[in-house]
Design an enzyme around this catalytic site. Sequence first.
Site, PDB file in Angstrom:
ATOM      1  N   HIS D  56      -0.270  -3.523  -1.577  1.00 33.88           N
ATOM      2  CA  HIS D  56       0.888  -4.335  -1.181  1.00 33.88           C
ATOM      3  C   HIS D  56       1.742  -4.731  -2.382  1.00 33.88           C
ATOM      4  O   HIS D  56       2.531  -5.667  -2.304  1.00 33.88           O
ATOM      5  CB  HIS D  56       0.429  -5.598  -0.460  1.00 33.88           C
ATOM      6  CG  HIS D  56      -0.519  -5.334   0.664  1.00 33.88           C
ATOM      7  ND1 HIS D  56      -0.184  -4.512   1.715  1.00 33.88           N
ATOM      8  CD2 HIS D  56      -1.781  -5.755   0.901  1.00 33.88           C
ATOM      9  CE1 HIS D  56      -1.215  -4.453   2.564  1.00 33.88           C
ATOM     10  NE2 HIS D  56      -2.194  -5.188   2.092  1.00 33.88           N
ATOM     11  N   HIS D 218      -0.814  -3.097   7.022  1.00 34.13           N
ATOM     12  CA  HIS D 218      -1.938  -2.181   6.811  1.00 34.13           C
ATOM     13  C   HIS D 218      -1.834  -1.017   7.764  1.00 34.13           C
ATOM     14  O   HIS D 218      -2.816  -0.380   8.091  1.00 34.13           O
ATOM     15  CB  HIS D 218      -3.264  -2.894   7.062  1.00 34.13           C
ATOM     16  CG  HIS D 218      -3.410  -4.148   6.293  1.00 34.13           C
ATOM     17  ND1 HIS D 218      -3.037  -5.365   6.780  1.00 34.13           N
ATOM     18  CD2 HIS D 218      -3.861  -4.358   5.040  1.00 34.13           C
ATOM     19  CE1 HIS D 218      -3.269  -6.288   5.865  1.00 34.13           C
ATOM     20  NE2 HIS D 218      -3.759  -5.711   4.805  1.00 34.13           N
TER      21      HIS D 218
END
Lengths: 219, 219, 331, 331
Positions: D56, D218
Site C-alpha cells: 500500500h 487488497h
Amino acid sequence: MLTLEDSRLTVDDLIAWLVRFDEQIVEHAERLTELDSAIGDADHGTNMARGTAAVRLRLTEARPDDAGAVLKSCGMTLVSTVGGASGSLYGTLFLEMAKRVGAASELDTTVFADAFRAGVAGVVARGRAEPGDKTMIDALQPTVDALSTAAAGGVPLTKSLQAAAAAAAAGRDATIPLVARRGRASYLGDRSADHLDPGATSAALLVQSLADSHAERVR
Amino acid sequence: MLTLEDSRLTVDDLIAWLVRFDEQIVEHAERLTELDSAIGDADHGTNMARGTAAVRLRLTEARPDDAGAVLKSCGMTLVSTVGGASGSLYGTLFLEMAKRVGAASELDTTVFADAFRAGVAGVVARGRAEPGDKTMIDALQPTVDALSTAAAGGVPLTKSLQAAAAAAAAGRDATIPLVARRGRASYLGDRSADHLDPGATSAALLVQSLADSHAERVR
Amino acid sequence: MKKLINSPATVLADALNGVAAAHHELAVDFANRVVSRGAAVKQGKVALISGGGSGHEPLHSGFVGLGMLDAACAGEVFTSPTPDQMLAATMTVNAGAGVLYIVKNYTGDVLNFEMAAELAEADGVQVKSVLVADDVAVEDSTWTAGRRGVGTTVLVEKIAGAAAEEGRDLDAVHALATRVSENGRSMGVALTSATLPAVGKPSFDLPEDEIEMGVGIHGEPGRKRVPLRPASEIAEELVSSILSDHDFSGAPVIAMLSGLGGTPLIELYAIYGDVAALLEQRGITVARALVGDYITSLDMAGCSLTLLRADEEMLRLWDAPVSTAALRWGA
Amino acid sequence: MKKLINSPATVLADALNGVAAAHHELAVDFANRVVSRGAAVKQGKVALISGGGSGHEPLHSGFVGLGMLDAACAGEVFTSPTPDQMLAATMTVNAGAGVLYIVKNYTGDVLNFEMAAELAEADGVQVKSVLVADDVAVEDSTWTAGRRGVGTTVLVEKIAGAAAEEGRDLDAVHALATRVSENGRSMGVALTSATLPAVGKPSFDLPEDEIEMGVGIHGEPGRKRVPLRPASEIAEELVSSILSDHDFSGAPVIAMLSGLGGTPLIELYAIYGDVAALLEQRGITVARALVGDYITSLDMAGCSLTLLRADEEMLRLWDAPVSTAALRWGA
Ligand SMILES: Nc1ncnc2c1ncn2[C@@H]1O[C@H](COP(=O)(O)OP(=O)(O)O)[C@@H](O)[C@H]1O
Ligand SMILES: Nc1ncnc2c1ncn2[C@@H]1O[C@H](COP(=O)(O)OP(=O)(O)O)[C@@H](O)[C@H]1O
Ligand SMILES: [Mg+2]
Ligand SMILES: [Mg+2]
Ligand SMILES: [Mg+2]
Ligand SMILES: [Mg+2]
C-alpha cells in the site's frame, strides 16, 4: 518405527503432528490461497506456509522438554511469523492450549480434548466469531465437540482423532453456503456464499494432520 | 463545377487543396499513427488531423483575400495546433511559401514551384535534415525538383502536379530502407530501417491532394 | 483501453481542470495550456519555463512553484507544445530579467521552443535555452537528433530554479543549468508498453517474459529486448550503462529513481535498494536521492534511473526551499 | 507477472533496503521490519505507530517523520504485521507519554495490534488505539467485521501526528484521531486487479470493458461490477456514495484522491477535476486537496476518493509542518 501406546500424545507425537501439518500446508498452500482469493486477499496459503515452516524449524532445532513447551513454541512462532487474522488466531489456539497443559510430558484424550477446548475458546474470545460465521471456528468447534464426546466415551485416541478430523472436515464443508460475518470475507456480504472458507480448510488440515500422524506412529 | 483554366492556382484552388489534404489526413490518420508507432511515438496521424481540421475550419470560416494569406493562415494554424516536429516543420513550409508569394491572387506553375522550393528550404533550415535522413524532406525535395523541371519545360499545371505527386510518392517509398538520422526515429539507430517514414507519408499525401483537387477542379 | 478519463480528446483539458482544482496556488491558462505560479511575478527574477508533451506527469506542471519553474506548457499527449503556448507563458512570467527555456531534446520540442524564442525576442524578451539530452540508451552523434532528454530535466528545473530564486542573472542561471544538464545521465527500462488515449492500444508489444532496456519516455523502443530478470540485474544494467558513459567518481551524486507511471512504489524501492548497493560497491556517494514518480510515460510499467554528478553548489541549491505540487521541502 | 523485484519471497526485504538507502533520516530495523524516525525520540511526546500489510506504499513507512508517524510496521504483502513487530516499534519510539496505534479495520490488523497492546501494557507502556473504518463500499454492521479502513488513515496520521508534535497528551491525541477517523469516508474503484508477487497472477478477473466499484485495497471485490465509463460518471458514483453516507455540508473538507498504484498522475488529475466540480455543485468546500499515490494496492489501476469533514483545528494541524518521504511541507 516404534509402536507407541495408543492412549496419549507425547512430546514427539506433538512434534510429529506439527511437522505433518507443515507438510499438509505446503501441499495445499496454493489451494488455500486460491480459496482466499475468491473471498479474501489471496494470502492464506502463503501466510500459513510461512508459519508452519518456522514452527517446524524451531521444533526440530531444539526439542522442547514438555508438551506445554511444544505448544507454546508453536503458538509464539505462529503469532510472530504468520501475520494476518490467521496468525493471531492460530497462535492463540496453541498458546491457550499450552497454558492449559502446563509442564505435562504426555496428554491423554481427556486432557487433550480439554486443552483443545481451551484453545478454541481463546480463538473465540479473540476473534469474536461464532459458529456459522464462516471462519475457522466452523471447523474447530466440531473438533472440540467430537474430542469431548470421544473422551467421555473412552474411545481410543486414534479413533478419537479420526472422529475429530471427520467432524472438522464436515464443519469445513458446511461453510460453503454460509455468508461470512467475520474476517475479510464479510466485506463481500451475500457474495461470500458458495465458497469454502480458507481458514476452516486449513483448520481441517490441522486436525487431519494430527489424526494421520498419530495413526502412523501407533501403527 | 466550373471549368477553370489549367495554368494557375487561385485562392479557391489553394483552399480546395487544403480541404482535400484534411480529408486525406482524416482518412489516413490511423495509418500515419501506426507508422509512427513503429519508429516514433504513435501520434503523427493524431497531430496532423488536429492541424488540418483547424486549417480547414479557419479557411472556410473566413476566406482569405490572396494566395499569401491562405498559405500564411495555414502555416500559422499548423504551427499553433499540430505541435511536435511536424507542426513546426509543416508550419514553416507554408509560412515560407506565403512569404514568397506575398499578396498574389494567383500562382502559375513557375511561381508555385518557386514558392514550394522556398518552403522546403525553410523546412531544411529549421529541421537540419538532408535528403536521405528518412524524414518528410525525402518526399518534399523530389516534389521541388519535379515542379521545377515541369515549370522549366512548360508542362501544364495539372500534369506538373501529377508529376510532383508521383515524385513525392517515390520519395516516400524510398524512405523504407533508410536509417533515420533526424527526428524521433533516429533514436532507433539501425532498427529504423525497413519502415516507411510517417512524415514522408503525410508529405506525399499533401502533394497528392493538390494534384487531385486541382485535377478535379479543371476537369 | 482502461483509463480514468472522459475521452481521448479531452484528457489534457480534464487533467488541467484537475490541476487547477487541486492547486489553488497555481494559475492555469486553459486556452494556452499553461500552468504558472499564481503569485505575482517577482520583478527582476529570471523566469524558468519548461514544457513538453503530456503524459509525463508530474513533469512539468508538477514542478511549477517557488524554487522551481515559473511556468509549464502542456502539449498534447506525447506531443511537443506549440510556440504560441510558449510565447503566452513567456509573456505571463517574464519579470524583466529574461527567460530560460528548459528543453528536452526531441525534435518537436527543440523546433517549437526555437520558434517561440524567435517570437519572444522579436517582442523584446531576452531568452536563453538549455537542452537536456541525457539518455545514455541512445548513441550520441552530431549526425542524428542526438540523445533524448529525460530525468535530468527534473534536476535542472530544481537546481536552476533555486539559482533563479536567489536572484542570479540569466547568464548565470543558464550556465548553471547547462552544467547540470551536461553532468546528468539517465537510462530507463520498460516492463510494459504505454497506451496512448488516442490510440487505444499499447504502442508496442512486449511479451510477458521480456523487457525493453533503454526505453524512451514515449514508448520509443530501447537498446535491446531481453528476458525478464530480477531487479538486481536490471539495476546492474542501468547503473553500468550510466557509469560507463560519464565519470561519477569523487563527486557527490544526486540519484533519482523514477517510476514510469504504472509501477508502484514498493517496486521502485525494491530496485532502488539494488541501485544504491551497486553504486556503493563502485565507490560512488549518493548525496541525495529521490524515489517516486517524477518523469513518467503514461501507464507504462518500469522505471528510469538518473544520476547527476553534482558539486557543493548544486547540492546547496538542491536543498533550497521548493514548493511545487510534486516536490516540496523547506517551504 | 512482471515486477521490478528480485523474488516474491524477498520483495518486502528488498523494498525496506531501498527505503533505508533512499532515506538516511529514517531508521530501518530489518529484523522487525520497522521503519522509525532516525532522530532520537523527543521525551514526553506521544508516539504514533501504524502498520499493516505491505503493498500500500507510501502507506505507512512513507509517512514516518516529523509531524506524522514515529514508526511503521510492515507486514508481508497484504498481510497484517505481527505483534512482535508492533512491540519492537513500541519499545523503539515510546518516549514516556504513551503510544497511539493507528489501526485499519481488518481482522488481522485489529487482532495483532490488540495482542501487541496487551504485550506493551504488560511491559508498562500505555497504549491507546484508534480504528479507521471508512470504506463506504462496505455495509456497516455490528454483526460483521465492519467497514474496511482505507484512505482516512493517511489523514488521521497527519492530523494526529501534528497534535502529538505540539505536545498534547495521549488522551487528547487519541480523541482527535478518533474524531478524524469518524469524520472520514472513502470509496475506491478498480480498473484492473492487483497481482500479488507470491501469487503471480491477478487476484480477480476484470474484463477489458468492466470496472469494480467499491473495491478494497487488497483486491477485495467491491459493491458491483459495472461497464467501463467516463471519469465523470465514476466520479459521480464515488462522490454520491460518500456524500450519502455522511454529512459534509457546512464544514471545510479535506479531499484526497489517491491512485491505486498502476494509474498515472495524468488520470488522477483528470478524474479529480470531475470530483471537484461535483463537490462544488453540491455546495461542499474543499479546503485542502491531495492528488497522487498515497494508499495503493500494488499495481492495481484505479483510484480512491477520501473526504474528511474537517474543522478549523484539523485544518491548522493539517497545515502544520510535516517531513516524511511521501508528505512534506513547511519543514
Ligand atoms: N474473527 C475471526 N475469527 C475466527 N476466524 C477468523 C476470523 N477472521 C478471519 N478468520 C479466519 O481467517 C481466515 C483468513 O486468514 P488469512 O487469509 O491468513 O488472514 P487475512 O484475512 O488477514 O488475510 C479466514 O478464512 C477465517 O477462517
Ligand atoms: N529534423 C527534421 N526535419 C524534417 N522532418 C522531420 C525532422 N524530424 C522529424 N521529421 C518528420 O516528422 C515526422 C514525425 O512527426 P510527428 O510524429 O508529428 O512529430 P514527433 O516526432 O514530434 O512526434 C517524422 O516522420 C519525420 O518525417
Ligand atoms: Mg487472507
Ligand atoms: Mg510522432
Ligand atoms: Mg510526438
Ligand atoms: Mg491478508
